[in-house]
Design an enzyme around this catalytic site. Structure first.
Site, short mmCIF file in Angstrom:
data_model
loop_
_atom_site.label_atom_id
_atom_site.label_comp_id
_atom_site.label_asym_id
_atom_site.label_seq_id
_atom_site.Cartn_x
_atom_site.Cartn_y
_atom_site.Cartn_z
CD GLU A 1 -0.80 -5.50 5.96
OE1 GLU A 1 -0.53 -6.12 4.87
OE2 GLU A 1 -1.17 -4.36 5.72
CG HIS B 1 -3.54 -3.63 3.47
ND1 HIS B 1 -2.52 -3.11 3.94
CD2 HIS B 1 -4.27 -2.79 2.82
CE1 HIS B 1 -2.50 -1.66 3.79
NE2 HIS B 1 -3.62 -1.52 2.87
CB CYS C 1 -0.91 0.06 1.24
SG CYS C 1 -2.22 0.98 0.84
#
Lengths: 80, 224
Positions: B203, B201, B85
């Site tokens: 994560e 993302h 990002c």
């Protein structure tokens, strides 16, 4: 010495913000409007008396930070 | 394996990345942007967030920070670098990945889960099946990838697109493109394939209890 730097998007790069501004102006009745492109403007003041030295430094500032050369063009003008 | 996560003022996904790395037993260190030394690392992650409030252009100011000089040196030596990002935007601004990330085509901040098609022919994705469809979250305002024609040709010839936006069946077209990105590019590699920049993302998708585990394979791929 003071310089004005104008940063504009290159011709082939889509400018969604400019498009929205254009659409809005057209909706407001600005019938002769053909195109709007949005850019950025910087005023930079230098403690330097030699114009060519100053211009080179501004040029370096543009290339290293102010401008993304892949998508943007820039022009430099001395204003004082 | 040793990893470092770079932290800027305005980073907000740094701890999530650390959780993901530690879940897979990486020995991770957080590195402040003003540090001038990088701990010995096999992987450097530049996390998401809003470094320096997105001033000038997203990532432009962070790209000039002290620690980034070290990251660039490590990258040139072949260290693995992952930018997520805002981290992707920073990589773009350093020039480690070519191109630009423009404002989303619809001018809106997009926060939603999207489907992605994976190209597994690189170190970051090899634990996925080739062409696998995964679901990750995107949350950005400037994710509209753009580059010049010559670079786009290089990207295609060398298979540098890691992720493309698609629908759940894997269809890649304008309708399944959330932000106007060129060729639906969601994640892209540098020419040496040791650097991956991606808008989604991974994560955020490492635990079934709160989402899914589709992001986990990126971290496990790096491990092996």
């Amino acid at each position: 010495m003071k310089f004005a730097i104008t940063v504009t998007l290159k011709k082939d790069v889509l400018d969604p913000q400019g498009k929205v501004v254009q659409q809005t102006l057209q909706n407001m009745g600005m019938d002769t409007l053909v195109n709007v492109r949005q850019g950025k403007y910087f005023e930079i003041e230098l403690n330097e008396t030699k114009e060519d030295v100053a211009k080179n430094l501004i040029e370096e500032m543009c290339k290293k930070l102010l401008v993304n050369l892949i998508i943007e063009n820039y022009t430099i003008n001395k204003i004082s | 394996m040793k990893s470092s996560v770079i932290v800027f003022p305005g980073s907000n996904c740094d701890r999530d990345i650390a959780v993901a790395l530690e879940k897979l037993q990486f020995k991770n260190k957080m590195v402040w942007h003003k540090d001038s030394e990088l701990p010995k690392s096999d992987l450097i992650v530049i996390p998401g967030g809003f470094s320096y409030g997105d001033y000038l252009r997203s990532g432009a100011i962070a790209a000039k920070s002290k620690i980034l000089n070290e990251v660039i040196k490590a990258a040139n030596k072949g260290c693995l670098i992952l930018g997520v990002c805002n981290g992707f935007q920073i990589l773009i601004e350093t020039g480690l990945i070519k191109g630009a990330l423009l404002r989303n085509k619809n001018l809106k901040f997009i926060n939603k889960d999207v489907y992605l098609k994976v190209n597994n022919t690189n170190q970051f994705c090899k634990n996925y099946k080739n062409g696998q469809i995964i679901k990750l979250n995107i949350a950005h305002n400037e994710g509209n990838y753009f580059t010049d024609k010559n670079h786009l040709m290089e990207i295609k010839e060398n298979n540098l697109i890691a992720f493309q936006y698609c629908d759940e069946k894997g269809l890649v077209n304008d309708e399944t493109n959330p932000n106007g990105s060129l060729n639906n590019i969601a994640g892209i590699l540098n020419s040496k394939k040791n650097i991956l920049g991606m808008m989604p993302h991974p994560e955020r998708m490492i635990d079934k209890i709160i989402s899914n585990e589709d992001g986990l394979n990126i971290f496990s791929s790096i491990l092996n």
